[in-house]
Design an enzyme around this catalytic site. Sequence first.
Site, PDB file in Angstrom:
ATOM      1  NE  ARG A   1      18.358 -41.721  65.312  1.00 24.96           N
ATOM      2  CZ  ARG A   1      19.679 -41.661  65.180  1.00 24.96           C
ATOM      3  NH1 ARG A   1      20.220 -41.050  64.145  1.00 24.96           N
ATOM      4  NH2 ARG A   1      20.463 -42.220  66.082  1.00 24.96           N
ATOM      5  CG  ASP A   2      22.000 -44.568  63.672  1.00 21.71           C
ATOM      6  OD1 ASP A   2      22.352 -43.967  62.644  1.00 21.71           O
ATOM      7  OD2 ASP A   2      22.774 -44.791  64.610  1.00 21.71           O
TER       8      ASP A   2
ATOM      9  CG  HIS B   1      24.443 -45.181  69.535  1.00 25.04           C
ATOM     10  ND1 HIS B   1      23.143 -45.282  69.084  1.00 25.04           N
ATOM     11  CD2 HIS B   1      25.193 -44.982  68.425  1.00 25.04           C
ATOM     12  CE1 HIS B   1      23.111 -45.131  67.770  1.00 25.04           C
ATOM     13  NE2 HIS B   1      24.356 -44.946  67.338  1.00 25.04           N
TER      14      HIS B   1
ATOM     15  CG  HIS C   1      27.836 -47.205  64.716  1.00 32.05           C
ATOM     16  ND1 HIS C   1      27.254 -46.914  63.500  1.00 32.05           N
ATOM     17  CD2 HIS C   1      27.160 -46.452  65.621  1.00 32.05           C
ATOM     18  CE1 HIS C   1      26.296 -46.024  63.667  1.00 32.05           C
ATOM     19  NE2 HIS C   1      26.208 -45.720  64.937  1.00 32.05           N
TER      20      HIS C   1
ATOM     21  CB  CYS D   1      29.623 -44.725  59.244  1.00 28.71           C
ATOM     22  SG  CYS D   1      30.529 -43.195  59.415  1.00 28.71           S
TER      23      CYS D   1
ATOM     24  CG  ASN E   1      23.085 -48.348  64.785  1.00 26.27           C
ATOM     25  OD1 ASN E   1      23.427 -47.554  65.631  1.00 26.27           O
ATOM     26  ND2 ASN E   1      22.456 -47.990  63.674  1.00 26.27           N
TER      27      ASN E   1
END
Lengths: 305, 305
Positions: A15-16, A208, A210, A241, A250
Amino acid sequence: MSNSDKVIIREVGLRDGIQSLPTIDTAKKLEWLQIESAAGIHAFEATSFVPAHVIPQFQDAGQLIEQGKREPALDLSALVLNEKGAQRAMAAGVGNIVFVLSASATHSGKNARTTPEAALNAVRAMIQQARQLPQPPHIAVGIATSFGCTYEGRIAAKTVLNIADQLAQAGADSISLGDTVGFAGPRQVRELFTQLRQVTGKLPLGAHFHDTRGMGMANVLAALDTGIRQFDASLGGLGGCPFAPGATGNIATEDLCFLLDEYGLDTGIDFEKLLQARQWLGTLLPNEPLHGALSRAGLPRIIRN
Amino acid sequence: MSNSDKVIIREVGLRDGIQSLPTIDTAKKLEWLQIESAAGIHAFEATSFVPAHVIPQFQDAGQLIEQGKREPALDLSALVLNEKGAQRAMAAGVGNIVFVLSASATHSGKNARTTPEAALNAVRAMIQQARQLPQPPHIAVGIATSFGCTYEGRIAAKTVLNIADQLAQAGADSISLGDTVGFAGPRQVRELFTQLRQVTGKLPLGAHFHDTRGMGMANVLAALDTGIRQFDASLGGLGGCPFAPGATGNIATEDLCFLLDEYGLDTGIDFEKLLQARQWLGTLLPNEPLHGALSRAGLPRIIRN
């Protein structure tokens, strides 16, 4: 705190990690789920129910969930940003829905075209609706930009805690704090999670992180010390990002697992297989820079001579 | 524990970072010292008194110390591995001598052609001799492979603690534990430093971590929590371990400083200047891979729109 606790490692690469990448075949996504699951990762944020014209990568969300649900080893989540997404996720029958809202009003507007207050109302509506289902999904809520925002800078702890309090009262099944743009450091992580625990009682909490500024693993340690036992990560640190060019995304799943294992937690990970899964990902996405240290250095080994 | 403590950041790039690289001019080394000192770093492990035929990079050790000593902002150390090196370091009048011995007997033999016991005797002799000097140097001892060894695997805590106990009794001014090959994790770091504190009383203690497997910053946090306030690092994570190809070397000075600052310690660092120093290093060593996350992502910034 007992170190023998179980820990939940949520792979969010599907997903991310891939949301900005060219579309990957559903079959390849399923292969990813299977390969990483064989290494001992079972919880996956596998897709997102967002409009296909916004993120084409997730146009197969329903199909992926439908096929993935057939594999008992997979514990699948899907991300949603609003009620429409929540409707689709419930219709697909996904076991876990992760509603992401933002602590930062500016980020909320840009990311989801809503306000934090309206997003909270959408969560409340989703929870009410989910409770009508014969098999209600687990409703998790992620609070993005909990540790800072590229537009608003530092986010006041009370803003995050107030949202969390309302989520707990609304009946969310778990809450996760997201360091969406890599602003967090371990001191802030400890302080915020300690306060969050006071607000949320026994509600399961997650983190969560990064690794944008190299604090990822230290932040995990800081969160572990406050009792957090659920962490998001992506294989090879996939992702990034858009507001920090060159920054990693992440934290890397394999490095996270290495830390959790050393910390004394029961991860159930087969590290050789996990590093193989990471290699497989490199062949799936040959043009994507992958990160993480364990895959570069390898597992600690002893040279006999 | 007060977070307002001072912390000592020891830049070891000029020693640990460049020992395998082609020889750098003394003038360039001095420039490095000056540029990084202007950013707020003052403690440098600047060179090593080892035979020039073994490590040509350090053939200018005496000259570098002599010239560097003239700059009052610089707090210079030199590494030695035996009595002969110690003699040379004392003759050069360096303010701090770091004697490195190994907890692992196998590593000791390969790295310094000695045994841990013989190295301990050499430290004792050096301390005795230093005390005769009108201005005795600070005698620090680094215990390499404290957290594991590529040849021997895990090193028993009691082995390290026994060496530390003997060093404290011998009159060492400070002791540092080195994770020479990047085996350490935060749990082990906390346990070993907690035990070390019990053995060494109020003796200043330091930590020397590598980021080989991504645990560097988490290990720093773990050590901070046990009260450690002295850390080695190298600008851009320069260096590497010959036993772990592709692995990064020391933790990156700039990432370390970022963490210490967020932890609430008084680092005195000018981050803009430190990132400029890191850029300068990139031009000095254009063929060397540099590491670290802060330089890639930049300092946290806010986009006004």
